[in-house]
Design a protein around this motif. Structure first.
Motif, mmCIF file in Angstrom:
data_model
loop_
_atom_site.group_PDB
_atom_site.id
_atom_site.type_symbol
_atom_site.label_atom_id
_atom_site.label_comp_id
_atom_site.label_asym_id
_atom_site.label_seq_id
_atom_site.Cartn_x
_atom_site.Cartn_y
_atom_site.Cartn_z
ATOM 1 N N GLY A 124 0.953 -1.146 0.032
ATOM 2 C CA GLY A 124 -0.103 -0.306 -0.040
ATOM 3 C C GLY A 124 1.098 1.228 -0.095
ATOM 4 N N LYS A 125 0.151 2.296 -0.507
ATOM 5 C CA LYS A 125 0.926 3.511 -0.551
ATOM 6 C C LYS A 125 -0.069 4.595 0.026
ATOM 7 C CE LYS A 125 4.542 2.169 -3.173
ATOM 8 N NZ LYS A 125 5.997 2.436 -3.083
ATOM 9 N N ALA A 126 0.515 5.661 0.462
ATOM 10 C CA ALA A 126 -0.049 6.856 1.112
ATOM 11 C C ALA A 126 0.250 8.124 0.510
ATOM 12 C CB ALA A 126 -0.129 6.783 2.611
ATOM 13 N N SER A 127 -0.469 9.111 0.453
ATOM 14 C CA SER A 127 -0.159 10.469 -0.246
ATOM 15 C C SER A 127 -0.863 11.476 0.476
ATOM 16 C CB SER A 127 -0.230 10.597 -1.713
ATOM 17 O OG SER A 127 0.152 11.965 -2.231
ATOM 18 N N PRO A 183 -1.143 19.935 -5.213
ATOM 19 C CA PRO A 183 -0.337 18.878 -5.786
ATOM 20 C C PRO A 183 -0.254 17.831 -4.435
ATOM 21 C CG PRO A 183 1.038 20.696 -4.852
ATOM 22 C CD PRO A 183 -0.362 21.174 -4.845
ATOM 23 N N TRP A 184 -0.379 16.695 -4.990
ATOM 24 C CA TRP A 184 -0.451 15.362 -3.917
ATOM 25 C C TRP A 184 1.059 15.018 -4.254
ATOM 26 C CZ3 TRP A 184 -4.224 13.032 -1.278
ATOM 27 C CH2 TRP A 184 -5.346 13.494 -1.719
ATOM 28 N N GLU A 185 1.617 14.706 -2.917
ATOM 29 C CA GLU A 185 2.807 14.268 -2.644
ATOM 30 C C GLU A 185 3.515 12.963 -3.145
ATOM 31 O OE1 GLU A 185 2.551 12.630 1.797
ATOM 32 O OE2 GLU A 185 3.801 14.311 1.492
ATOM 33 N N MET A 186 4.724 12.687 -3.493
ATOM 34 C CA MET A 186 5.192 11.363 -3.975
ATOM 35 C C MET A 186 4.435 10.193 -2.927
ATOM 36 S SD MET A 186 8.878 11.971 -5.484
ATOM 37 C CE MET A 186 9.206 10.235 -5.472
ATOM 38 N N LYS A 215 2.002 12.062 9.304
ATOM 39 C CA LYS A 215 2.479 10.856 8.288
ATOM 40 C C LYS A 215 1.358 9.556 8.833
ATOM 41 C CE LYS A 215 6.131 7.764 7.066
ATOM 42 N NZ LYS A 215 6.870 7.209 8.154
ATOM 43 N N PRO A 216 0.706 9.242 8.042
ATOM 44 C CA PRO A 216 -0.227 7.979 8.302
ATOM 45 C C PRO A 216 0.737 6.684 8.354
ATOM 46 C CG PRO A 216 -0.749 8.609 6.236
ATOM 47 C CD PRO A 216 0.299 9.394 6.473
ATOM 48 N N VAL A 217 0.524 5.973 9.560
ATOM 49 C CA VAL A 217 1.120 4.577 9.632
ATOM 50 C C VAL A 217 0.272 3.513 9.848
ATOM 51 C CG1 VAL A 217 2.806 3.357 11.120
ATOM 52 C CG2 VAL A 217 3.207 5.936 10.567
#
Ligand code: GAL
Length: 313
Positions: A224-227, A235-238, A291-293
Motif C-alpha cells: 500500500g501507498k499513502a499520499s 499537488p499530491w506528494e509522492m 504521516k499515516p502509519v
C-alpha cells in the motif's frame, strides 16, 4: 451483542449470516453507519447493512439488483443491468454519499460488462433513502476516459469528488462532481501517471487530504501507498509506503473517520480462489506527525461503556 471482530474472517450480521459488502464504503447518517458493498450472489449487485456501533450489523436491503428500476438522467448512459448474453454485468466498489441539497443518496460504482474489463466505466444510482431500493441511471466513461477502481470523497463544504483509475489503470484521476453529484464537473487531477494505483480511499484530517491506494495486481495484495495534499486538486506528494509489502494482506476499501482523532482503515482480504471467502480487515490509522502509519492487529474490541475501540496485536 457482538463486541469483537477478528480480522481476516468473514464477519456476520446480527442474524449470523455472512456480510456481503466487499469493496465497500460506509456512510454515517442519522445515528447509523450504513455499510454498502459488493454482493455477487444470485441477482444481487450491492447490499446495504447498518449498525450503530460498527460491530452489530443489520442487513437492510439488496439496494441494486438485476431488476433495479432504470431511469435515464441528463447524462447519456448505458442503462443495461444485464449483458447481451443475458448474464449479470459486474458492479465493483460501490460508494454512497448523501447530497444535502437534493436530499438524495447518490451511489457511484465501477461498471464492467460481466465478461471482461473492457468497458472500464462508472455508473450512478440514487435513492431517497440510505437503505431502500435505488434507481439505476446507467454507466458512462467520464470525458471518455476509462474508469475502473474508484471511490467517492465528500469535503466539509459538500463538494464531492470521484476518484478512479484511468488509462488501463496507469493513472489515477480526480473528478470534482456537479452539485447534485450526478455528473463530473471537472477533471481536477491526473495523479501518479504510469504508477498503476488502485483501490483509492480518501480522508481528511486536520485540514489535510490523504489518499491510500494499492498497486495493480488483481486479487493479490501488494504494498500500500499513502499520499497527502493541501487540496483535492493537489499537488499530491509522492507516494510513500503504507503498511508492509502486502499491506498485511489487504487492499483498501475505504477509511472511516470515527472521530477527529480516530481514522479506521477498512480493507478487503480477497480470496482469489473463492471470492465468497473474501474477508474483512479493520486497522487503526496511526499518525507520526501528519504521516499515516499502518500497523497490524488481529482483532478489534468495542469497550461499550467508553465507546472506545481497542486493537489486539
Ligand atoms: C483488483 C480490484 C478489484 C477487482 C479485482 C479483479 O485489482 O481492486 O476491485 O477489480 O482487481 O481482478
Amino acid at each position: 451483542m457482538n463486541n469483537r471482530l477478528t480480522n481476516g474472517t468473514v464477519w456476520s450480521d446480527i442474524h449470523g449470516q455472512p456480510i456481503h459488502a466487499h469493496g465497500g464504503h460506509m456512510l454515517f447518517h442519522d445515528h447509523y453507519y450504513y455499510w454498502y458493498g459488493e454482493d455477487r450472489r444470485n441477482e444481487f449487485y450491492v447490499s446495504c447493512y447498518r449498525s450503530k456501533d460498527l460491530f452489530n450489523w443489520e442487513f437492510r436491503n439488496h439496494i441494486l439488483t438485476t431488476s433495479t428500476p432504470v431511469a435515464p438522467i441528463r447524462v447519456r448512459t448505458n442503462t443495461k443491468l444485464m449483458n447481451g448474453s443475458g448474464g449479470k454485468v459486474n458492479l465493483e466498489r460501490p460508494k454512497v454519499l448523501f447530497n444535502q441539497e437534493t436530499k438524495k443518496f447518490v451511489l457511484w460504482v465501477h461498471y464492467e460488462n460481466g465478461t471482461n474489463y473492457n468497458d472500464a466505466a462508472c455508473a450512478i444510482a440514487t435513492s431517497d433513502y440510505p437503505d431502500k431500493h435505488f434507481i439505476y441511471h446507467g454507466s458512462f466513461n467520464p470525458y471518455g476516459y476509462m474508469s475502473r477502481d474508484c471511490t467517492l470523497f465528500q469535503d466539509d463544504d459538500g463538494t464531492a469528488y470521484f476518484i478512479s483509475a484511468a488509462r488501463d489503470n496507469a493513472d489515477l484521476h480526480i473528478y470534482r462532481l456537479q452539485q447534485d453529484y450526478l455528473n463530473v464537473e471537472s477533471l481536477v487531477g491526473k495523479l501518479w501517471q504510469g504508477e498503476y494505483r488502485e483501490a483509492p480511499a480518501v480522508f481528511k484530517r486536520n485540514g489535510k487530504y490523504y489518499m491510500l491506494t494499492s498497486f495493480c495486481t488483481g486479487w493479490e495484495p501488494n504494498q500500500g501507498k499513502a499520499s497527502m495534499a493541501d487540496a483535492m486538486d493537489g499537488p499530491w506528494e509522492m507516494l510513500r509506503n503504507f503498511g508492509d509489502e502486502t499491506t498485511y494482506h489487504t487492499q483498501p476499501s475505504f477509511v472511516l473517520k470515527r472521530s477527529e482523532q480516530e481514522y479506521l482503515y477498512f480493507a478487503d482480504r480477497w480470496n482469489a480462489a473463492d471470492y465468497f471467502q473474501s474477508s474483512y480487515v479493520t486497522l487503526p490509522i496511526e499518525f507520526e506527525g501528519d504521516k499515516p502509519v499502518l500497523n497490524n492487529y488481529s482483532a478489534l474490541t468495542l469497550e461499550r461503556d467508553a465507546n472506545a475501540i481497542t486493537f489486539e496485536k
